[in-house]
Design a protein around this motif. Structure first.
Motif, PDB file in Angstrom:
ATOM      1  N   THR A  96       0.850  -1.182   0.000  1.00 15.03           N
ATOM      2  CA  THR A  96       0.000   0.000   0.000  1.00 15.03           C
ATOM      3  C   THR A  96       0.886   1.232   0.000  1.00 15.03           C
ATOM      4  O   THR A  96       1.882   1.280   0.719  1.00 15.03           O
ATOM      5  CB  THR A  96      -0.911   0.013   1.248  1.00 15.03           C
ATOM      6  OG1 THR A  96      -1.665  -1.202   1.283  1.00 15.03           O
ATOM      7  CG2 THR A  96      -1.856   1.192   1.238  1.00 15.03           C
ATOM      8  N   ARG A 101      -2.810   5.741   0.606  1.00 23.24           N
ATOM      9  CA  ARG A 101      -3.456   4.494   1.037  1.00 23.24           C
ATOM     10  C   ARG A 101      -3.974   3.683  -0.150  1.00 23.24           C
ATOM     11  O   ARG A 101      -4.877   2.876  -0.029  1.00 23.24           O
ATOM     12  CB  ARG A 101      -4.560   4.757   2.064  1.00 23.24           C
ATOM     13  CG  ARG A 101      -4.001   5.246   3.368  1.00 23.24           C
ATOM     14  CD  ARG A 101      -5.056   5.472   4.376  1.00 23.24           C
ATOM     15  NE  ARG A 101      -5.715   6.735   4.072  1.00 23.24           N
ATOM     16  CZ  ARG A 101      -6.865   7.090   4.557  1.00 23.24           C
ATOM     17  NH1 ARG A 101      -7.509   6.318   5.369  1.00 23.24           N
ATOM     18  NH2 ARG A 101      -7.408   8.243   4.243  1.00 23.24           N
ATOM     19  N   ASN A 103      -3.784   0.785  -2.925  1.00 28.35           N
ATOM     20  CA  ASN A 103      -3.202  -0.546  -3.032  1.00 28.35           C
ATOM     21  C   ASN A 103      -2.382  -0.610  -4.321  1.00 28.35           C
ATOM     22  O   ASN A 103      -2.903  -0.380  -5.405  1.00 28.35           O
ATOM     23  CB  ASN A 103      -4.315  -1.598  -3.037  1.00 28.35           C
ATOM     24  CG  ASN A 103      -3.771  -2.998  -2.934  1.00 28.35           C
ATOM     25  OD1 ASN A 103      -2.650  -3.269  -3.339  1.00 28.35           O
ATOM     26  ND2 ASN A 103      -4.560  -3.890  -2.393  1.00 28.35           N
TER      27      ASN A 103
END
Length: 154
Positions: A96, A101, A103
């Motif tokens: 991540t 944040r 992915n």
């Protein structure tokens, strides 16, 4: 990396209201990432400027298998952007981007064996160690390829 007594000192109390089982500094930033019970989510912290000793919560990185899973093992790197490699089981390993944040990578594995550790070997290669001793290699450039078991001399 951060060094106790040089970069920070806890005189009383702490900075987290939950247990911290793993703490990693994110290279080239003022960020820390921690993991620990009661779930496998990650907490992101910022160490304040040099004239202050405050560590404040910035965000949390939820994980898909959040509840009921062992705490996430973590590793950090700042090759392209600040990344955190995390997971508690082989089939939940992911990367991540710390600040957004987002992915970046998810390992392709049907094996749900518990992890004992993980690491970045470089900006593209990951090493994953299962609790029963199996080592696996993964390549970030091939996210859909299955994890390869590493051959270990006996």
């Amino acid at each position: 990396g951060l060094c106790p007594e040089r970069d920070f000192k806890v005189e009383c109390g702490g900075f987290s209201n939950r247990p911290v089982y793993s703490l990693k500094y994110v290279p080239d930033t003022s960020l820390l990432v921690t993991s620990g019970p009661p779930d496998s989510s990650l907490q992101v912290w910022q160490v304040s400027a040099e004239d202050s000793d405050v560590i404040k919560s910035v965000s949390a990185i939820p994980t898909e298998n959040g509840t009921g899973q062992p705490w996430a093992k973590i590793a950090t790197i700042s090759a392209r952007a600040p990344w955190v490699l995390h997971g508690s089981r082989l089939n939940s390993v992911q990367i991540t981007e710390v600040e957004s944040r987002k992915n970046v990578y998810m390992a392709a594995s049907g094996n749900d064996e518990e992890l004992s550790g993980l690491a970045f070997l470089d900006g593209n290669t990951l090493l994953l160690c299962c609790a029963k001793g199996q080592l696996c290699l993964a390549d970030v450039r091939r996210p859909q390829s299955p994890l390869e078991a590493a051959s270990v001399p006996s």
